[in-house]
Design an enzyme around this catalytic site. Structure first.
Site, PDB file in Angstrom:
ATOM      1  N   GLY A   1      73.222 -21.276  -8.776  1.00  0.00           N
ATOM      2  CA  GLY A   1      73.264 -21.957 -10.062  1.00  0.00           C
ATOM      3  C   GLY A   1      74.661 -22.123 -10.623  1.00  0.00           C
ATOM      4  O   GLY A   1      74.834 -22.762 -11.673  1.00  0.00           O
TER       5      GLY A   1
ATOM      6  N   ARG B   1      83.285 -14.430  -5.166  1.00  0.00           N
ATOM      7  CA  ARG B   1      81.861 -14.101  -4.997  1.00  0.00           C
ATOM      8  C   ARG B   1      81.388 -14.408  -3.575  1.00  0.00           C
ATOM      9  O   ARG B   1      80.256 -14.834  -3.352  1.00  0.00           O
ATOM     10  CB  ARG B   1      81.010 -14.837  -6.030  1.00  0.00           C
TER      11      ARG B   1
ATOM     12  N   PRO C   1      87.455 -11.009  -6.463  1.00  0.00           N
ATOM     13  CA  PRO C   1      88.713 -11.470  -5.841  1.00  0.00           C
ATOM     14  C   PRO C   1      88.480 -12.328  -4.607  1.00  0.00           C
ATOM     15  O   PRO C   1      89.404 -13.000  -4.148  1.00  0.00           O
ATOM     16  CB  PRO C   1      89.407 -10.153  -5.475  1.00  0.00           C
ATOM     17  N   LEU C   2      87.248 -12.311  -4.089  1.00  0.00           N
ATOM     18  CA  LEU C   2      86.905 -13.137  -2.935  1.00  0.00           C
ATOM     19  C   LEU C   2      85.990 -14.293  -3.338  1.00  0.00           C
ATOM     20  O   LEU C   2      85.257 -14.842  -2.504  1.00  0.00           O
ATOM     21  CB  LEU C   2      86.235 -12.273  -1.847  1.00  0.00           C
TER      22      LEU C   2
ATOM     23  N   TYR D   1      74.311  -3.474 -14.555  1.00  0.00           N
ATOM     24  CA  TYR D   1      73.992  -3.734 -13.152  1.00  0.00           C
ATOM     25  C   TYR D   1      72.714  -2.987 -12.770  1.00  0.00           C
ATOM     26  O   TYR D   1      72.652  -1.755 -12.840  1.00  0.00           O
ATOM     27  CB  TYR D   1      75.122  -3.276 -12.231  1.00  0.00           C
TER      28      TYR D   1
END
Length: 340
Positions: free
Chosen positions: A231, A211, A208-209, A58
């Protein structure tokens, strides 16, 4: 305010019942402001969130350095989880991501993460993605050596199949599996979740949402201009519009309960975990402190059997797969799992 309870994952690892996924504090969803990011992390810890999840991939290590600033300020208050195994490409290969799981890389990646985080020991160290050419036993063996050296406390695996989990657990106890799991991504329930229950391994759902899609805040694909999510199959073209039906159903239940869609989606995961007899600690990410409070509020949302049944049906109507790497069909466990 809700007091965040704790949950015990596998291998004796106890964390807050809801964690925090720090990936979004890098520029994967657009530009970020470091001061706001750090303030959000601090607020999460103030509210009782102890599990902070990052990875060496990240922000090309910048995410770990940011989390490291928090760890320096709040020693002893955070269970830090990070990951290795994704190798970021250079200009020669257009930045394409690949995987590396050999023991030499395991050791080197751990040392680099320890430096960036500014700690002597990583609480939970995940294999981020499998390199299928390297036996999982070999990789986990190298990870287990890090535990013996005191550089890592607990081991985790991300996006593994049930068979891979069993083989890894035979080498060293696995504390947690991290894979995508949500109202609209349920393939892990077929084999990985039952294997985790069988072995006493906890589950840490990422995204869990959906994205951000399941929150109901993404109503126009134009807002994703320049965003990598544009994308993804579920966020593209006609699928974007058709998948709004999933969101509308969640919004309807949220209105009945005077909750938000995000809270309903997180509450669904908590109930599914109970149904399986599995400790589940989702790691929603956000850049804003108010969203941290909203996510914690999901712990107060109660879903009855009728509403759970309605939510359980939503995955059947989702258009598009969940993989975030179309160039590599083995990127997520779903494509490698034996359908039997």
């Amino acid at each position: 305010m809700t007091q965040v309870p704790t949950t015990q994952l596998g291998d004796g690892l106890t964390v807050s019942a809801i964690g925090y996924g720090a990936m979004g504090l890098s520029d994967v969803y657009g530009p970020v402001e470091e001061a706001e990011s750090l303030a959000t992390l601090r607020h999460a810890v103030d509210r009782g969130v102890t599990l902070i999840d990052t990875a060496d991939a990240y922000g090309e290590g910048g995410n770990e350095r940011l989390v490291g600033r928090l760890l320096k300020e709040r020693p002893g208050e955070v269970t830090v989880a990070t990951k290795f195994g994704i190798v970021l490409g250079d200009e020669a290969d257009n930045g394409r991501m690949s995987t590396r799981n050999d023991p030499d890389h395991v050791r080197a990646a751990c040392e680099a993460s320890l430096r960036r985080l500014g700690v002597d020991t990583i609480d939970l160290y995940y294999l981020h993605r499998r390199q299928l050419a390297v036996p999982v036993e070999e990789t986990v063996g190298a990870m287990a050596e890090l535990v013996r050296q005191g550089k890592v406390r607990h081991l985790g695996l991300s996006e593994v199949t049930a068979d891979e989990l069993r083989r890894a657990h035979g080498v060293h106890p696995i504390a947690a599996v991290q894979s995508e799991w949500s109202v609209w991504s349920r393939d892990v329930e077929r084999a990985v979740v039952p294997a985790a229950v069988e072995l006493g391994v906890g589950f840490v759902p990422y995204a869990p949402l959906g994205r951000g899609f399941l929150t109901g805040t993404l109503t126009d694909p134009a807002v994703l201009a320049g965003d990598w999510r544009a994308g993804l199959a579920r966020f593209s073209g006609a699928a974007f519009d058709r998948n709004q039906a999933v969101v509308r159903a969640i919004q309807g239940i949220a209105a009945e309960l005077r909750a938000t869609p995000a809270q309903v989606a997180l509450a669904w995961l908590r109930v599914r975990g109970r149904q399986f007899g599995l400790p589940v600690v989702p790691i929603p990410g956000t850049r804003r402190a108010a969203r941290v409070d909203e996510n914690i509020g999901s712990l107060d949302v109660a879903l009855d059997a009728e509403r759970m049944a309605l939510l359980d049906e939503l995955a059947l109507g989702v258009v598009g797969g969940r993989s975030d790497n179309r160039e590599d069909p083995d990127w997520v466990s779903d494509t490698r799992e034996d359908p039997a």
